[in-house]
Design an enzyme around this catalytic site. Sequence first.
Site, PDB file in Angstrom:
ATOM      1  CE  LYS A 116     -13.362  21.010  -0.108  1.00  0.00           C
ATOM      2  NZ  LYS A 116     -13.423  21.009   1.339  1.00  0.00           N
ATOM      3  NE  ARG A 124      -7.371  24.991   9.499  1.00  0.00           N
ATOM      4  CZ  ARG A 124      -8.632  24.719   9.827  1.00  0.00           C
ATOM      5  NH1 ARG A 124      -8.962  24.519  11.069  1.00  0.00           N
ATOM      6  NH2 ARG A 124      -9.564  24.633   8.906  1.00  0.00           N
ATOM      7  CD  GLU A 143     -17.982  14.776  -1.362  1.00  0.00           C
ATOM      8  OE1 GLU A 143     -18.913  15.155  -0.615  1.00  0.00           O
ATOM      9  OE2 GLU A 143     -16.791  14.899  -1.070  1.00  0.00           O
ATOM     10  CG  HIS A 194     -22.364  24.123   3.405  1.00  0.00           C
ATOM     11  ND1 HIS A 194     -23.053  22.970   3.665  1.00  0.00           N
ATOM     12  CD2 HIS A 194     -22.851  24.586   2.237  1.00  0.00           C
ATOM     13  CE1 HIS A 194     -23.903  22.745   2.694  1.00  0.00           C
ATOM     14  NE2 HIS A 194     -23.810  23.717   1.816  1.00  0.00           N
TER      15      HIS A 194
HETATM   16  P1  ADP Z   1     -15.413  23.269   3.159  1.00  0.00           P
HETATM   17  O1  ADP Z   1     -13.989  22.779   3.102  1.00  0.00           O
HETATM   18  O2  ADP Z   1     -15.757  24.251   2.083  1.00  0.00           O
HETATM   19  O3  ADP Z   1     -15.831  23.697   4.529  1.00  0.00           O
HETATM   20  P2  ADP Z   1     -16.407  20.540   3.451  1.00  0.00           P
HETATM   21  O4  ADP Z   1     -16.065  19.548   2.426  1.00  0.00           O
HETATM   22  O5  ADP Z   1     -15.636  20.523   4.731  1.00  0.00           O
HETATM   23  O6  ADP Z   1     -16.309  21.996   2.790  1.00  0.00           O
HETATM   24  O7  ADP Z   1     -17.959  20.464   3.783  1.00  0.00           O
HETATM   25  C1  ADP Z   1     -18.585  21.407   4.609  1.00  0.00           C
HETATM   26  C2  ADP Z   1     -19.958  20.938   5.010  1.00  0.00           C
HETATM   27  O8  ADP Z   1     -20.780  20.713   3.860  1.00  0.00           O
HETATM   28  C3  ADP Z   1     -19.996  19.631   5.764  1.00  0.00           C
HETATM   29  O9  ADP Z   1     -19.747  19.793   7.132  1.00  0.00           O
HETATM   30  C4  ADP Z   1     -21.411  19.149   5.470  1.00  0.00           C
HETATM   31  O10 ADP Z   1     -22.344  19.810   6.298  1.00  0.00           O
HETATM   32  C5  ADP Z   1     -21.649  19.609   4.055  1.00  0.00           C
HETATM   33  N1  ADP Z   1     -21.325  18.526   3.089  1.00  0.00           N
HETATM   34  C6  ADP Z   1     -20.130  18.269   2.524  1.00  0.00           C
HETATM   35  N2  ADP Z   1     -20.182  17.206   1.713  1.00  0.00           N
HETATM   36  C7  ADP Z   1     -21.456  16.750   1.736  1.00  0.00           C
HETATM   37  C8  ADP Z   1     -22.156  15.655   1.094  1.00  0.00           C
HETATM   38  N3  ADP Z   1     -21.562  14.843   0.239  1.00  0.00           N
HETATM   39  N4  ADP Z   1     -23.462  15.512   1.398  1.00  0.00           N
HETATM   40  C9  ADP Z   1     -24.092  16.339   2.252  1.00  0.00           C
HETATM   41  N5  ADP Z   1     -23.490  17.366   2.863  1.00  0.00           N
HETATM   42  C10 ADP Z   1     -22.189  17.582   2.623  1.00  0.00           C
END
Ligand code: ADP
Length: 668
Positions: free
Chosen positions: A116, A292, A200, A235
């Site tokens: 990431k 993917r 973040e 999540h």
């Molecule tokens: P993973 O790869 O573990 O699934 P992601 O980075 O795709 O993690 O994030 C999954 C979810 O977490 C997002 O869809 C959102 O709901 C929440 N999320 C991620 N980053 C943030 C953020 N900076 N602020 C609020 N919610 C977040």
Amino acid sequence: MFDKILIANRGEIACRVIRTARRLGIRTVAVYSDADRGSLHVALADEAYRIGPAPAGESYLKAEAILEVAARSGAQAIHPGYGFLSENDSFAEACAAVGVVFIGPPPAAIRAMGSKSAAKRIMEGAQVPLVPGYHGEKQESDLLRREAEQIGFPVLIKASAGGGGKGMRAVLTLDDFDDALAAARREARASFGDDRVLLEKYLTKPRHVEIQVFADTHGNAVHLFERDCSIQRRHQKVLEEAPAPGMKPELRARMGEAAVAAARAIGYVGAGTVEFLLDEDGSFYFMEMNTRLQVEHPVTEMITGQDLVEWQLLVASGEPLPAGQEQLAICGHAIEARIYAEDPNREFLPSIGRLRHLRPPADSPHVRIDTGVRQEDEVSIYYDPMIAKLIVWDTDRNGALRRLRSALAEYQVVGVTTNTGFLASVAAHPAFVSGEFDTGFIERHRSDLFPSAMPAPGRTLALASLEILLRREEEAKGSAETSLDPYSPWHSVSGWRLNFDNHHTLYLLDGEEEIAITVHYRGDGYLLALPDGNLLVRGTLDNNGDILADLGGTRVKATVVRHGNTLTILEQGRVHTLTIHDPHACIGEDQGVDASLAAPMPGKVVAVLVNPGEKVEKGRPLMILEAMKMEHTITAPRDGLISSLNFTVGSLVSEGVELLAIVAEEGA
Ligand code: ADP
């Protein structure tokens, strides 16, 4: 185009890929583990090869075994589906090395998006907006704490190698930072073998909006609009839809352009998804790119009329994209619900077991079911417990919502606990219906979405009683037909036996509660004395368990599924299980082992708490079984003596086997 492809996956996605391949006249090769020998994807493919034992690490993740099958079968290309090897750059490289096409992006693009933090640095270079944060290489705790302060609380700590919501921690204040960092690192190390994190700004009410992108080897790249995946638990996505509710064309165009720029920045080829967080003020930020096909791709297919697996096959065989940006348009609205074998009331823990009864709604232009299982299949501990994806389409969102609610109500699954009731409450919730929701939806509306278990309503008790009575009528008819004296009054179940008092009592267990229902036989039906009053019922029952009932003048259609002495009553999306407590009511079914002393799911015996011959009272814990990292205690269903212990600590048991037996105490 290819003549033959191998699908390095299982379940619904393997079946999904096979369907398109078949339509295009491409032959398909399936691979399977021992647990999947009899699976749907194996049955659908033209050829199928065993690749190893049930655990994914010994089968679906074994690159060498899969490549060997590709060579043996003469497959020219491998579709990895999602999960398993789909985002494994070494596997993509290994395919290329043996001259097999990997149906996915180039290994370098997978690698670029694998971390990431690294992905964010690339996106920063491509002017794709990022959530304010820190994604540098330096990982000292002091430095991270200072960066967090600078970003401003709340902040989110994420594992750089993360996925599936693991290694993620929201931190509200500086005081909590050190503990949260330690926890995120521990989880990241355990899950990914890499404890690097990034920080973040934590957005408090974001939506998850992702863009489907596609690129070919001729330099073309397009987007196929957005999907809103904000309805998440822990999540993880639960419901996905396209287009995103309330999306303005201007914002869609900007997000689409940013996603295409992201794909171009890493020389992307094939299907990919760029995930963004969309903030309340309309700002959007790059989160990550999935290299993917996504689980939720069908909603995009439903609104664009395109087959994304066909696009993948075309691109992988070197053809240009079948459509340019100008030719793509959105038509109508689609929603996908992931139907899982899981228990929403137990933190969404997987519920495994045999699918005793499985009847999805019918496929139509409005309802699409992508599944990899059939009735009698097992939802096992080895793989994702998804039963199906239910995708609905209509000309607008309200129409799609209506279709979703009715399809969920029709979806019948018995044998495992499912989330259909939970999904139905989400689909009916005013905040979801309004389209004004964000990723906090499930948490915020918890009390409305997780209704506590209610006692069986009178209507359910009436349907259960009617099933028992109608079955008995059938049985009596059957024995009358085979009897020497078919007109003997003793075969009659009408209750009009000579001058006996024509009533009978049924006993049902609703959880722990015993309910006695007195049945008075009447010429025009059965009069039931239910806890909430008398009700005259009659009806017909067919071999599938479908009942057409008249309950006090109301016509009701329902399905009652029997397994041993349990009855599952399904009616308009309501599911209730009752146990027959009356031995005479169990007919025609092999009751087998005492259900309460059978393993509720496959697992391992971790403790045996009694000895053979020991006297036990009802409710006494007898044995502890561990399954899916949860412990289940087997308790005595009644007083008695332990007559046999069939397993010892450490034994692996399959679902339904008798763990131990209890007999009534001598002289009792
Ligand atoms: P993973 O790869 O573990 O699934 P992601 O980075 O795709 O993690 O994030 C999954 C979810 O977490 C997002 O869809 C959102 O709901 C929440 N999320 C991620 N980053 C943030 C953020 N900076 N602020 C609020 N919610 C977040």
